[in-house]
Design a protein around this motif. Sequence first.
Motif, PDB file in Angstrom:
ATOM      1  N   HIS A   1      15.891  -5.113  -2.541  1.00  0.00           N
ATOM      2  CA  HIS A   1      15.705  -5.908  -1.329  1.00  0.00           C
ATOM      3  C   HIS A   1      16.764  -5.529  -0.309  1.00  0.00           C
ATOM      4  O   HIS A   1      17.910  -5.288  -0.650  1.00  0.00           O
ATOM      5  N   THR A   2      16.334  -5.435   0.961  1.00  0.00           N
ATOM      6  CA  THR A   2      17.296  -5.271   2.049  1.00  0.00           C
ATOM      7  C   THR A   2      16.832  -6.196   3.169  1.00  0.00           C
ATOM      8  O   THR A   2      15.738  -6.785   3.102  1.00  0.00           O
ATOM      9  N   ALA A   3      17.630  -6.279   4.230  1.00  0.00           N
ATOM     10  CA  ALA A   3      17.347  -7.262   5.283  1.00  0.00           C
ATOM     11  C   ALA A   3      15.955  -7.066   5.884  1.00  0.00           C
ATOM     12  O   ALA A   3      15.293  -8.036   6.257  1.00  0.00           O
ATOM     13  N   ARG A   4      15.495  -5.821   6.003  1.00  0.00           N
ATOM     14  CA  ARG A   4      14.214  -5.590   6.668  1.00  0.00           C
ATOM     15  C   ARG A   4      13.041  -5.448   5.707  1.00  0.00           C
ATOM     16  O   ARG A   4      11.950  -5.044   6.107  1.00  0.00           O
ATOM     17  N   VAL A   5      13.238  -5.798   4.458  1.00  0.00           N
ATOM     18  CA  VAL A   5      12.106  -5.890   3.520  1.00  0.00           C
ATOM     19  C   VAL A   5      11.511  -7.285   3.674  1.00  0.00           C
ATOM     20  O   VAL A   5      12.238  -8.280   3.567  1.00  0.00           O
ATOM     21  N   GLU A   6      10.205  -7.358   3.931  1.00  0.00           N
ATOM     22  CA  GLU A   6       9.593  -8.688   4.047  1.00  0.00           C
ATOM     23  C   GLU A   6       9.590  -9.370   2.688  1.00  0.00           C
ATOM     24  O   GLU A   6       9.169  -8.779   1.696  1.00  0.00           O
ATOM     25  N   LYS A   7      10.019 -10.630   2.670  1.00  0.00           N
ATOM     26  CA  LYS A   7      10.146 -11.339   1.382  1.00  0.00           C
ATOM     27  C   LYS A   7       8.814 -11.371   0.643  1.00  0.00           C
ATOM     28  O   LYS A   7       8.756 -11.319  -0.583  1.00  0.00           O
ATOM     29  N   SER A   8       7.708 -11.443   1.408  1.00  0.00           N
ATOM     30  CA  SER A   8       6.386 -11.552   0.766  1.00  0.00           C
ATOM     31  C   SER A   8       6.056 -10.324  -0.090  1.00  0.00           C
ATOM     32  O   SER A   8       5.267 -10.413  -1.023  1.00  0.00           O
ATOM     33  N   PHE A   9       6.690  -9.179   0.215  1.00  0.00           N
ATOM     34  CA  PHE A   9       6.372  -7.976  -0.572  1.00  0.00           C
ATOM     35  C   PHE A   9       6.709  -8.184  -2.055  1.00  0.00           C
ATOM     36  O   PHE A   9       6.095  -7.575  -2.930  1.00  0.00           O
ATOM     37  N   TRP A  10       7.703  -9.031  -2.317  1.00  0.00           N
ATOM     38  CA  TRP A  10       8.107  -9.253  -3.709  1.00  0.00           C
ATOM     39  C   TRP A  10       7.069 -10.050  -4.491  1.00  0.00           C
ATOM     40  O   TRP A  10       7.145 -10.141  -5.713  1.00  0.00           O
ATOM     41  N   GLN A  11       6.115 -10.657  -3.777  1.00  0.00           N
ATOM     42  CA  GLN A  11       5.070 -11.433  -4.466  1.00  0.00           C
ATOM     43  C   GLN A  11       3.819 -10.591  -4.730  1.00  0.00           C
ATOM     44  O   GLN A  11       2.850 -11.084  -5.296  1.00  0.00           O
ATOM     45  N   SER A  12       3.822  -9.328  -4.285  1.00  0.00           N
ATOM     46  CA  SER A  12       2.595  -8.530  -4.361  1.00  0.00           C
ATOM     47  C   SER A  12       2.185  -8.237  -5.805  1.00  0.00           C
ATOM     48  O   SER A  12       3.035  -7.925  -6.647  1.00  0.00           O
TER      49      SER A  12
ATOM     50  N   ARG B   1      11.312   5.281 -15.152  1.00  0.00           N
ATOM     51  CA  ARG B   1      11.691   3.889 -15.410  1.00  0.00           C
ATOM     52  C   ARG B   1      11.897   3.205 -14.061  1.00  0.00           C
ATOM     53  O   ARG B   1      12.551   3.766 -13.170  1.00  0.00           O
ATOM     54  N   VAL B   2      11.329   2.030 -13.916  1.00  0.00           N
ATOM     55  CA  VAL B   2      11.388   1.328 -12.628  1.00  0.00           C
ATOM     56  C   VAL B   2      12.086  -0.009 -12.807  1.00  0.00           C
ATOM     57  O   VAL B   2      11.663  -0.836 -13.625  1.00  0.00           O
ATOM     58  N   GLY B   3      13.166  -0.202 -12.070  1.00  0.00           N
ATOM     59  CA  GLY B   3      13.883  -1.475 -12.090  1.00  0.00           C
ATOM     60  C   GLY B   3      13.754  -2.188 -10.751  1.00  0.00           C
ATOM     61  O   GLY B   3      13.305  -1.602  -9.766  1.00  0.00           O
ATOM     62  N   MET B   4      14.097  -3.457 -10.742  1.00  0.00           N
ATOM     63  CA  MET B   4      13.997  -4.267  -9.513  1.00  0.00           C
ATOM     64  C   MET B   4      15.352  -4.906  -9.220  1.00  0.00           C
ATOM     65  O   MET B   4      16.002  -5.428 -10.133  1.00  0.00           O
TER      66      MET B   4
ATOM     67  N   GLU C   1       0.976  -5.643  -6.695  1.00  0.00           N
ATOM     68  CA  GLU C   1       1.319  -4.236  -6.945  1.00  0.00           C
ATOM     69  C   GLU C   1       2.623  -4.090  -7.725  1.00  0.00           C
ATOM     70  O   GLU C   1       2.933  -3.015  -8.219  1.00  0.00           O
ATOM     71  N   LEU C   2       3.402  -5.172  -7.795  1.00  0.00           N
ATOM     72  CA  LEU C   2       4.673  -5.095  -8.525  1.00  0.00           C
ATOM     73  C   LEU C   2       4.531  -5.439 -10.010  1.00  0.00           C
ATOM     74  O   LEU C   2       5.514  -5.426 -10.742  1.00  0.00           O
ATOM     75  N   SER C   3       3.324  -5.745 -10.451  1.00  0.00           N
ATOM     76  CA  SER C   3       3.161  -6.024 -11.879  1.00  0.00           C
ATOM     77  C   SER C   3       3.415  -4.738 -12.661  1.00  0.00           C
ATOM     78  O   SER C   3       3.188  -3.630 -12.170  1.00  0.00           O
ATOM     79  N   GLU C   4       3.874  -4.927 -13.892  1.00  0.00           N
ATOM     80  CA  GLU C   4       4.193  -3.766 -14.716  1.00  0.00           C
ATOM     81  C   GLU C   4       2.999  -2.826 -14.861  1.00  0.00           C
ATOM     82  O   GLU C   4       3.128  -1.609 -14.788  1.00  0.00           O
ATOM     83  N   SER C   5       1.800  -3.426 -15.019  1.00  0.00           N
ATOM     84  CA  SER C   5       0.639  -2.563 -15.276  1.00  0.00           C
ATOM     85  C   SER C   5       0.217  -1.793 -14.020  1.00  0.00           C
ATOM     86  O   SER C   5      -0.188  -0.635 -14.107  1.00  0.00           O
ATOM     87  N   ARG C   6       0.320  -2.424 -12.847  1.00  0.00           N
ATOM     88  CA  ARG C   6      -0.054  -1.705 -11.625  1.00  0.00           C
ATOM     89  C   ARG C   6       0.939  -0.583 -11.339  1.00  0.00           C
ATOM     90  O   ARG C   6       0.560   0.513 -10.929  1.00  0.00           O
ATOM     91  N   ILE C   7       2.227  -0.864 -11.528  1.00  0.00           N
ATOM     92  CA  ILE C   7       3.230   0.186 -11.328  1.00  0.00           C
ATOM     93  C   ILE C   7       2.944   1.351 -12.268  1.00  0.00           C
ATOM     94  O   ILE C   7       2.935   2.519 -11.875  1.00  0.00           O
TER      95      ILE C   7
ATOM     96  N   ARG D   1       0.824  -1.206   0.000  1.00  0.00           N
ATOM     97  CA  ARG D   1       0.000   0.000   0.000  1.00  0.00           C
ATOM     98  C   ARG D   1       0.862   1.261   0.000  1.00  0.00           C
ATOM     99  O   ARG D   1       0.508   2.276  -0.595  1.00  0.00           O
ATOM    100  N   MET D   2       1.987   1.170   0.706  1.00  0.00           N
ATOM    101  CA  MET D   2       2.879   2.321   0.733  1.00  0.00           C
ATOM    102  C   MET D   2       3.593   2.487  -0.601  1.00  0.00           C
ATOM    103  O   MET D   2       3.880   3.595  -1.029  1.00  0.00           O
ATOM    104  N   LEU D   3       3.873   1.362  -1.272  1.00  0.00           N
ATOM    105  CA  LEU D   3       4.485   1.440  -2.598  1.00  0.00           C
ATOM    106  C   LEU D   3       3.615   2.252  -3.545  1.00  0.00           C
ATOM    107  O   LEU D   3       4.105   3.105  -4.282  1.00  0.00           O
ATOM    108  N   ALA D   4       2.314   2.005  -3.510  1.00  0.00           N
ATOM    109  CA  ALA D   4       1.410   2.674  -4.435  1.00  0.00           C
ATOM    110  C   ALA D   4       1.514   4.204  -4.288  1.00  0.00           C
ATOM    111  O   ALA D   4       1.720   4.928  -5.266  1.00  0.00           O
ATOM    112  N   ARG D   5       1.390   4.674  -3.065  1.00  0.00           N
ATOM    113  CA  ARG D   5       1.448   6.131  -2.868  1.00  0.00           C
ATOM    114  C   ARG D   5       2.843   6.681  -3.137  1.00  0.00           C
ATOM    115  O   ARG D   5       2.992   7.805  -3.622  1.00  0.00           O
TER     116      ARG D   5
END
Lengths: 239, 239
Positions: A110-121, A147-150, A123-129, A89-93
């Motif tokens: 990714h960093t140590a305190r990023v929850e791994k599950s966030f990468w499955q959201s 331009r957004v990279g991962m 919201e990370l699809s190209e169209s949602r971004i 939700r914070m990514l969107a805003r």
Amino acid sequence: MNLLLLRAEERLSSNIARVTDPRRLRHLHEVHRARRGDTLTVGIEEGGIGRATITGLTGHAVELALDELECAPPPPLPVHLLLALPRPRMLARTLENIAALGAKELTLLHTARVEKSFWQSPELSESRIRDHLVLGLEQARDTRLPRVGMAPRFRPFVEDELPALIEGRRALLAHPGQSVACPYRLPPGESVTLMIGPEGGFVDYEVERLQAAGFEGVHLGERILRVETAVVALLSRLF
Amino acid sequence: MNLLLLRAEERLSSNIARVTDPRRLRHLHEVHRARRGDTLTVGIEEGGIGRATITGLTGHAVELALDELECAPPPPLPVHLLLALPRPRMLARTLENIAALGAKELTLLHTARVEKSFWQSPELSESRIRDHLVLGLEQARDTRLPRVGMAPRFRPFVEDELPALIEGRRALLAHPGQSVACPYRLPPGESVTLMIGPEGGFVDYEVERLQAAGFEGVHLGERILRVETAVVALLSRLF
């Protein structure tokens, strides 16, 4: 929506465009209360900005007669943002704010305190971004999509990609507790790579690793801000 | 929640406190995954900040043993914000940001482009406003609640109340299209009255009236920002 952003394929000829997607139609009907003959500000994705007149308007389509779209979009900020992936939700805003403020290069990492599950959201699809970025451009009257990279693995990113990203640029690491305050108003033309941590911050190892790579640590004061707030605070103070 | 903000009545003695409200209990359980013996940062509303140890934890209450709460909260920003009442959802996030950034004086006011219905929103109740401000304080680790006033009529406010609010202070009117850019980093100690318009901006009459009253118009560049974003951008650039 301070600008109706047209995709290239929505421009049917040099001076005619048609928009059919439900979100923008609803906005034109319900918020703008648009009528045939109204004029509004439009822009072509990656192109110019100008005025257009509504020549047809139904529940399914808006047709527009375009003036010359000869105004340039506002200048981009000379920054590459490296952002620890925020919760969805914070990514969107945050994406909206980044686009509205004019940053054009973003890497989510990714960093140590990023929850791994966030990468499955989803919201990370190209169209949602893209959807969130477009909202920011519509708000700020810009036409150029960031331009957004991962970078889903911290160490390979730091070792293999970071050196080229900070070469010849100022590299700032925003992290609470650093001894130097974030500078105000960088000299015009100074390019920056700006790294912003996740909720909970970077872990010590990451801070050391990034400082060894050439980042200056900077803070925004004693107050801990949410990521979406910190991004706005940093960009508007630096540029 | 980077600080558990305790109301005076939740402190049962100088070094014991009990929290029973569902929102904070859920946060402690679900986000902090708190256990008996854990320590966390707490603050007393309008008072000091320190550490506390969880001595009891159920679904209905958390009991805390408080250390000396002798750290002062972070310094407030020397600003009185005058904000055209935003739409309710935007008001919520804006209140959070204002509290997190450390502004302590806020007046919500009516202007020509504020929809009259916004004044009827349940978000304007004292308790809802307080809830949003507390979220901002918890985020930023502050204990002092901003004071929030309402000015539901523009002209009487400008004529009767504004002169005292800008007396001896710098008065800035943030409005797109002004010729002067918003300054960066005001001299330490300079107090500011900062006025921010609604979506769609002030009308010409309002700008003229406010400039006649002593406001300097300033802009944030070509980009039109949402109110919640503009508030953060302005405060972090000025202070």
